[in-house]
Design a protein around this motif. Structure first.
Motif, PDB file in Angstrom:
ATOM      1  N   GLY A  41     -40.443  -8.188   1.977  1.00 10.89           N
ATOM      2  CA  GLY A  41     -39.556  -7.125   1.511  1.00 10.89           C
ATOM      3  C   GLY A  41     -38.281  -7.105   2.328  1.00 10.89           C
ATOM      4  O   GLY A  41     -38.270  -7.479   3.504  1.00 10.89           O
ATOM      5  N   TRP A  42     -37.186  -6.698   1.692  1.00 12.45           N
ATOM      6  CA  TRP A  42     -35.891  -6.622   2.364  1.00 12.45           C
ATOM      7  C   TRP A  42     -35.293  -5.246   2.132  1.00 12.45           C
ATOM      8  O   TRP A  42     -35.237  -4.754   1.013  1.00 12.45           O
ATOM      9  N   THR A  43     -34.821  -4.637   3.205  1.00 16.04           N
ATOM     10  CA  THR A  43     -34.100  -3.365   3.104  1.00 16.04           C
ATOM     11  C   THR A  43     -32.612  -3.656   2.949  1.00 16.04           C
ATOM     12  O   THR A  43     -32.049  -4.443   3.718  1.00 16.04           O
ATOM     13  N   VAL A  44     -31.974  -3.057   1.942  1.00 13.59           N
ATOM     14  CA  VAL A  44     -30.534  -3.236   1.767  1.00 13.59           C
ATOM     15  C   VAL A  44     -29.820  -2.392   2.819  1.00 13.59           C
ATOM     16  O   VAL A  44     -30.040  -1.181   2.917  1.00 13.59           O
ATOM     17  N   ASP A  45     -28.968  -3.032   3.610  1.00 15.27           N
ATOM     18  CA  ASP A  45     -28.211  -2.319   4.636  1.00 15.27           C
ATOM     19  C   ASP A  45     -26.911  -1.752   4.080  1.00 15.27           C
ATOM     20  O   ASP A  45     -26.608  -0.573   4.250  1.00 15.27           O
ATOM     21  N   SER A  46     -26.134  -2.616   3.429  1.00 18.94           N
ATOM     22  CA  SER A  46     -24.839  -2.181   2.931  1.00 18.94           C
ATOM     23  C   SER A  46     -24.313  -3.151   1.884  1.00 18.94           C
ATOM     24  O   SER A  46     -24.805  -4.279   1.755  1.00 18.94           O
ATOM     25  N   VAL A  47     -23.324  -2.693   1.146  1.00 20.70           N
ATOM     26  CA  VAL A  47     -22.619  -3.513   0.163  1.00 20.70           C
ATOM     27  C   VAL A  47     -21.133  -3.444   0.487  1.00 20.70           C
ATOM     28  O   VAL A  47     -20.572  -2.355   0.663  1.00 20.70           O
ATOM     29  N   SER A  48     -20.503  -4.607   0.598  1.00 22.38           N
ATOM     30  CA  SER A  48     -19.066  -4.682   0.823  1.00 22.38           C
ATOM     31  C   SER A  48     -18.416  -5.202  -0.443  1.00 22.38           C
ATOM     32  O   SER A  48     -18.649  -6.336  -0.852  1.00 22.38           O
ATOM     33  N   ALA A  94     -31.202  -9.334 -15.993  1.00 16.58           N
ATOM     34  CA  ALA A  94     -32.243  -8.494 -15.415  1.00 16.58           C
ATOM     35  C   ALA A  94     -32.423  -7.237 -16.246  1.00 16.58           C
ATOM     36  O   ALA A  94     -31.652  -6.946 -17.140  1.00 16.58           O
ATOM     37  N   THR A  95     -33.470  -6.508 -15.934  1.00  8.89           N
ATOM     38  CA  THR A  95     -33.710  -5.212 -16.555  1.00  8.89           C
ATOM     39  C   THR A  95     -33.664  -4.144 -15.478  1.00  8.89           C
ATOM     40  O   THR A  95     -33.962  -4.405 -14.313  1.00  8.89           O
ATOM     41  N   SER A  96     -33.279  -2.953 -15.886  1.00  7.86           N
ATOM     42  CA  SER A  96     -33.178  -1.847 -14.944  1.00  7.86           C
ATOM     43  C   SER A  96     -33.488  -0.548 -15.664  1.00  7.86           C
ATOM     44  O   SER A  96     -33.224  -0.405 -16.858  1.00  7.86           O
ATOM     45  N   THR A  97     -34.070   0.391 -14.929  1.00  8.85           N
ATOM     46  CA  THR A  97     -34.167   1.740 -15.470  1.00  8.85           C
ATOM     47  C   THR A  97     -32.762   2.334 -15.508  1.00  8.85           C
ATOM     48  O   THR A  97     -31.845   1.831 -14.852  1.00  8.85           O
ATOM     49  N   LEU A  98     -32.582   3.380 -16.302  1.00  6.24           N
ATOM     50  CA  LEU A  98     -31.257   3.979 -16.477  1.00  6.24           C
ATOM     51  C   LEU A  98     -31.302   5.468 -16.167  1.00  6.24           C
ATOM     52  O   LEU A  98     -30.853   6.305 -16.953  1.00  6.24           O
ATOM     53  N   ILE A  99     -31.853   5.793 -15.011  1.00  5.76           N
ATOM     54  CA  ILE A  99     -31.892   7.184 -14.578  1.00  5.76           C
ATOM     55  C   ILE A  99     -30.485   7.617 -14.186  1.00  5.76           C
ATOM     56  O   ILE A  99     -29.752   6.885 -13.520  1.00  5.76           O
ATOM     57  N   GLY A 100     -30.081   8.797 -14.621  1.00  2.14           N
ATOM     58  CA  GLY A 100     -28.793   9.321 -14.199  1.00  2.14           C
ATOM     59  C   GLY A 100     -28.824   9.655 -12.721  1.00  2.14           C
ATOM     60  O   GLY A 100     -29.685  10.413 -12.266  1.00  2.14           O
ATOM     61  N   CYS A 101     -27.921   9.079 -11.934  1.00  2.00           N
ATOM     62  CA  CYS A 101     -27.934   9.245 -10.485  1.00  2.00           C
ATOM     63  C   CYS A 101     -26.826  10.191 -10.036  1.00  2.00           C
ATOM     64  O   CYS A 101     -25.792  10.309 -10.702  1.00  2.00           O
ATOM     65  N   PRO A 102     -26.998  10.867  -8.909  1.00  2.00           N
ATOM     66  CA  PRO A 102     -25.898  11.639  -8.329  1.00  2.00           C
ATOM     67  C   PRO A 102     -24.692  10.733  -8.082  1.00  2.00           C
ATOM     68  O   PRO A 102     -24.841   9.524  -7.909  1.00  2.00           O
ATOM     69  N   LYS A 103     -23.500  11.304  -8.052  1.00  2.00           N
ATOM     70  CA  LYS A 103     -22.279  10.502  -7.953  1.00  2.00           C
ATOM     71  C   LYS A 103     -22.266   9.583  -6.744  1.00  2.00           C
ATOM     72  O   LYS A 103     -21.870   8.420  -6.839  1.00  2.00           O
ATOM     73  N   ASN A 104     -22.715  10.103  -5.591  1.00  2.00           N
ATOM     74  CA  ASN A 104     -22.668   9.250  -4.399  1.00  2.00           C
ATOM     75  C   ASN A 104     -23.575   8.033  -4.545  1.00  2.00           C
ATOM     76  O   ASN A 104     -23.235   6.929  -4.097  1.00  2.00           O
ATOM     77  N   LEU A 105     -24.738   8.201  -5.188  1.00  2.00           N
ATOM     78  CA  LEU A 105     -25.626   7.063  -5.414  1.00  2.00           C
ATOM     79  C   LEU A 105     -25.092   6.162  -6.514  1.00  2.00           C
ATOM     80  O   LEU A 105     -25.266   4.941  -6.462  1.00  2.00           O
ATOM     81  N   GLN A 106     -24.458   6.740  -7.526  1.00  2.00           N
ATOM     82  CA  GLN A 106     -23.940   5.943  -8.623  1.00  2.00           C
ATOM     83  C   GLN A 106     -22.837   5.011  -8.142  1.00  2.00           C
ATOM     84  O   GLN A 106     -22.761   3.857  -8.562  1.00  2.00           O
ATOM     85  N   TRP A 107     -21.966   5.479  -7.256  1.00  2.00           N
ATOM     86  CA  TRP A 107     -20.905   4.622  -6.725  1.00  2.00           C
ATOM     87  C   TRP A 107     -21.502   3.432  -5.990  1.00  2.00           C
ATOM     88  O   TRP A 107     -21.050   2.298  -6.154  1.00  2.00           O
ATOM     89  N   TYR A 108     -22.511   3.692  -5.177  1.00  2.00           N
ATOM     90  CA  TYR A 108     -23.152   2.591  -4.450  1.00  2.00           C
ATOM     91  C   TYR A 108     -23.847   1.646  -5.424  1.00  2.00           C
ATOM     92  O   TYR A 108     -23.728   0.426  -5.303  1.00  2.00           O
ATOM     93  N   GLU A 109     -24.590   2.177  -6.381  1.00  2.00           N
ATOM     94  CA  GLU A 109     -25.339   1.352  -7.323  1.00  2.00           C
ATOM     95  C   GLU A 109     -24.415   0.461  -8.143  1.00  2.00           C
ATOM     96  O   GLU A 109     -24.697  -0.715  -8.376  1.00  2.00           O
ATOM     97  N   THR A 110     -23.285   1.018  -8.587  1.00  2.00           N
ATOM     98  CA  THR A 110     -22.317   0.220  -9.347  1.00  2.00           C
ATOM     99  C   THR A 110     -21.787  -0.937  -8.513  1.00  2.00           C
ATOM    100  O   THR A 110     -21.683  -2.071  -8.989  1.00  2.00           O
ATOM    101  N   ALA A 111     -21.471  -0.668  -7.245  1.00  2.00           N
ATOM    102  CA  ALA A 111     -20.990  -1.727  -6.352  1.00  2.00           C
ATOM    103  C   ALA A 111     -22.058  -2.782  -6.133  1.00  2.00           C
ATOM    104  O   ALA A 111     -21.773  -3.986  -6.128  1.00  2.00           O
TER     105      ALA A 111
END
Length: 263
Positions: A41-48, A94-111
């Motif tokens: 398993g790998w923990t995501v640290d950050s996205v640049s 790929a496939t993904s669930t499409l749960i509506g996320c809070p804005k702060n999580l959505q920005w990270y997820e989009t990146a």
């Protein structure tokens, strides 16, 4: 309920063999060769991305199993295949669930999704995994300590998606977090179907759970909850295949329909 068609980033391979060196610098330290990723398993640290570094939220991670990768952005779950050659990883659909996320999580997820796509340069060093696009955007991850899969019995499994063959669907709107199951060592199964409580017996053999007659309470709930309940009861009937990858349980009926649950 939305069937997933969105291509998100993902990774899948059994071993990253002979990753080589970073071709961008003659003084680069060689990456670790032959690092096994299956069961790691790998923990995501950050996205640049685009010059902005976004720290990953709690729960963001990736696990490699059986030629696929499954993971969580901290909000939605995703899964996909990929290919690797030398030190380049090419991400597939790929496939993904499409749960509506809070804005702060959505920005990270989009990146994250924009970065983990196409051809990515792979670097492994000191327990750190870096995936870099041709434009210089990157995702950094840290290897998790080895862990055993969650046991089927005694674990509270929260239903988070419906499966139909290769497709993964989110739960009906408003039902997320309501359905759960627990298998007892005495052969019992108890939980909630999103509306009514359920109990009964289930015999566990190698790779199969055979459900006996299940009884439920008789409450009438709103349409989405009743829709989820009917779908779950269709799956939880007779023999079904089960599989556990780390903390994710999949139950699949003979017709290919099933459910996914998280410990």
């Amino acid at each position: 309920m939305h069937t997933q068609r969105t291509a998100v980033a993902a990774l899948a391979l059994f071993t990253l063999a002979a990753c080589g060196t970073d071709k961008g610098s003659a003084s680069s330290t060689p990456a670790e060769p032959d690092v096994p990723l299956t069961g790691t398993g790998w923990t995501v640290d950050s996205v640049s991305a685009g010059g902005t570094v976004r720290k990953a939220p709690a729960g963001a991670g990736i696990a490699f199993e059986k030629g696929r990768v499954s993971g969580s952005s901290g909000c939605n779950h995703f899964s996909a295949p990929a290919t690797v050659k030398d030190d380049t990883l090419t991400v597939g659909a790929a496939t993904s669930t499409l749960i509506g996320c809070p804005k702060n999580l959505q920005w990270y997820e989009t990146a994250l999704h924009k970065t983990l796509t196409g051809k990515l340069a792979v670097r492994l060093s000191g327990g750190k995994l870096t995936l870099r696009t041709g434009k210089g955007d990157s995702v950094t991850l840290t290897r998790k300590p080895a862990e055993q899969p969650a046991p089927l019995t005694g674990t509270a499994w929260k239903v988070d998606a419906l499966v139909d063959g290769a497709s993964i669907s989110t739960l009906p709107r408003g039902t997320a977090g309501t359905a759960h199951l627990t298998f007892g060592k005495d052969g019992s199964v108890r939980g909630n179907l999103g509306c009514n409580r359920v109990s009964g017996m289930a015999k566990v053999t190698d790779g199969t759970v055979t459900f006996g007659r299940l009884t439920t309470t008789r409450m009438m709930c709103k349409a989405p909850a009743m829709t989820l309940e009917r779908k779950l009861l269709t799956v939880l009937h007779g023999p079904v295949r089960y599989g556990i990858e780390h903390r994710v349980l999949t139950l699949t009926a003979a017709d290919g329909t099933g459910i996914r649950a998280t410990a």
